[in-house]
Design an enzyme around this catalytic site. Structure first.
Site, PDB file in Angstrom:
ATOM      1  N   ASP A  67       0.865  -1.107   0.044  1.00 33.23           N
ATOM      2  CA  ASP A  67       0.013  -0.072   0.002  1.00 33.23           C
ATOM      3  C   ASP A  67       0.780   1.298   0.064  1.00 33.23           C
ATOM      4  O   ASP A  67       2.073   1.125   0.296  1.00 33.23           O
ATOM      5  CB  ASP A  67      -0.936  -0.085   1.153  1.00 33.23           C
ATOM      6  CG  ASP A  67      -0.272  -0.508   2.519  1.00 33.23           C
ATOM      7  OD1 ASP A  67       0.974  -0.427   2.582  1.00 33.23           O
ATOM      8  OD2 ASP A  67      -0.938  -0.769   3.522  1.00 33.23           O
ATOM      9  N   ASN A 136      -7.023  -3.360  14.471  1.00 34.86           N
ATOM     10  CA  ASN A 136      -8.748  -3.382  14.177  1.00 34.86           C
ATOM     11  C   ASN A 136      -8.802  -4.536  13.289  1.00 34.86           C
ATOM     12  O   ASN A 136      -9.556  -4.728  12.651  1.00 34.86           O
ATOM     13  CB  ASN A 136      -9.372  -2.341  13.578  1.00 34.86           C
ATOM     14  CG  ASN A 136      -8.811  -1.982  12.357  1.00 34.86           C
ATOM     15  OD1 ASN A 136      -7.928  -2.417  11.846  1.00 34.86           O
ATOM     16  ND2 ASN A 136      -9.349  -0.675  11.856  1.00 34.86           N
ATOM     17  N   GLU A 143      -9.298  -2.030   5.564  1.00 37.69           N
ATOM     18  CA  GLU A 143     -10.108  -1.767   6.912  1.00 37.69           C
ATOM     19  C   GLU A 143     -11.257  -2.731   6.967  1.00 37.69           C
ATOM     20  O   GLU A 143     -11.768  -3.207   6.002  1.00 37.69           O
ATOM     21  CB  GLU A 143     -10.529  -0.192   6.987  1.00 37.69           C
ATOM     22  CG  GLU A 143      -9.629   0.783   6.739  1.00 37.69           C
ATOM     23  CD  GLU A 143      -8.800   0.898   8.180  1.00 37.69           C
ATOM     24  OE1 GLU A 143      -8.886  -0.116   9.077  1.00 37.69           O
ATOM     25  OE2 GLU A 143      -7.968   1.996   8.124  1.00 37.69           O
TER      26      GLU A 143
HETATM   27  C1  GLP Z   1      -0.273  -0.045   8.680  1.00 40.63           C
HETATM   28  C2  GLP Z   1       0.044  -0.493   7.318  1.00 40.63           C
HETATM   29  C3  GLP Z   1      -0.334  -2.273   7.544  1.00 40.63           C
HETATM   30  C4  GLP Z   1       0.330  -2.759   8.785  1.00 40.63           C
HETATM   31  C5  GLP Z   1      -0.441  -2.063   9.845  1.00 40.63           C
HETATM   32  C6  GLP Z   1       0.278  -2.409  11.213  1.00 40.63           C
HETATM   33  O1  GLP Z   1      -1.576   0.447   8.640  1.00 40.63           O
HETATM   34  N1  GLP Z   1      -0.822  -0.153   6.260  1.00 40.63           N
HETATM   35  O2  GLP Z   1       0.292  -2.795   6.420  1.00 40.63           O
HETATM   36  O3  GLP Z   1       0.310  -3.994   8.859  1.00 40.63           O
HETATM   37  O4  GLP Z   1      -0.199  -0.637   9.657  1.00 40.63           O
HETATM   38  O5  GLP Z   1       1.319  -1.608  11.532  1.00 40.63           O
HETATM   39  P1  GLP Z   1       2.461  -1.765  12.742  1.00 40.63           P
HETATM   40  O6  GLP Z   1       3.473  -3.063  12.316  1.00 40.63           O
HETATM   41  O7  GLP Z   1       3.194  -0.470  12.801  1.00 40.63           O
HETATM   42  O8  GLP Z   1       1.556  -2.225  14.104  1.00 40.63           O
END
Ligand code: GLP
Length: 251
Positions: A67, A136, A143
């Site tokens: 993304d 979430n 989402e």
């Molecule tokens: C972001 C990314 C996800 C990722 C998530 C969790 O929103 N778009 O791909 O898995 O956060 O991130 P973290 O590893 O910082 O908790």
């Protein structure tokens, strides 16, 4: 689904890096899907270390990231392109042209999403996709409410994701976080021949419980991957703390 529960985040990073290096040793032209966020940072540091040690070459590896924030260019410090260049790509021998991240400043973001799907197909599909999980239950920026068959598209971020990503680790204020993003869909992710999901820390325990032990539902997008034919989860004790016995014994 295979579930590996390790002591801490450091062990998760080492195990994940070994998993990826093992797949590259079997297929040096691996098409590797990648994720951003705090969770894979240790894995990327470990991959850089293993590359420097001569354990792995990425010369023929092709990558696709999940993304990108809509409106952020690759040189913006909080763009996912910038994150990937800094945490992984600059430390390994991958060809820059072989690294793909959706273009957050494409003039036509919908066309960019379609083109991204086509680029994945042209590369032969993703062999292994490394994934994180949001608090979430989101995967990439899918989402809650995202359909199992969703493809790469432009999405609105939820307030909880904006809050999670502006706690000082990345953005320092919620108002700085872009409201929209380009994300590979749940169907795009599920098409990968193998999935490797990482989760660390107690903040992920409830999301991981719903992803693994819950009934598959768009309410927890990660749970939609349960039936995948080659799905490995590597997590630490804190993230695994709410899993039932069946998951702890391997499912
Ligand atoms: C972001 C990314 C996800 C990722 C998530 C969790 O929103 N778009 O791909 O898995 O956060 O991130 P973290 O590893 O910082 O908790």
């Amino acid at each position: 689904m295979r579930i590996q529960i390790l002591k801490n985040a450091g062990e998760v990073s080492r195990a994940a890096a070994c998993f990826i290096v093992n797949r590259i040793s079997k297929n040096p032209r691996l098409v590797l899907g990648l994720a951003t966020g705090s969770t894979p940072q240790g894995t990327y540091a470990e991959l850089v270390r293993m590359h420097r040690q001569g354990d792995v070459s990425f010369a023929d590896v092709v990558t696709f990231n999940l993304d990108e924030y809509l409106g952020l260019s690759g040189d913006h410090p909080q763009s996912y392109r910038h994150f990937m260049n800094g945490t992984l790509f600059s430390g390994i021998d991958i060809k820059p042209a072989n690294t793909h991240v959706p273009n957050g400043t494409a003039r036509d973001p919908n066309a960019e999403c379609e083109a991204y799907e086509q680029r994945i197909i042209a590369a032969g599909g993703v062999d292994l996709w490394l994934l994180g999980i949001g608090q979430n239950g989101h995967v990439a920026f899918n989402e809650p409410g995202s359909a199992a068959g969703s493809r790469t598209r432009v999405v609105d971020l939820s307030e909880s994701t904006i809050a999670a990503n502006s706690d000082g680790r990345f953005f320092s204020r919620p108002e700085d976080v872009p409201r929209r993003a380009l994300t590979a869909g749940m169907g795009t992710v599920a098409d990968a021949r193998a999935l490797l999901m990482l989760a660390t820390g107690e903040k992920k325990a409830e999301a991981l419980r719903r992803a693994i032990d819950g009934t598959p539902s768009p309410d927890c997008p990660a749970s939609l991957l349960q039936g995948h034919r080659d799905f490995t989860v590597i997590c630490d004790e804190l993230a695994a703390s709410l899993l039932g016995d069946a998951a702890r014994g391997g499912k």
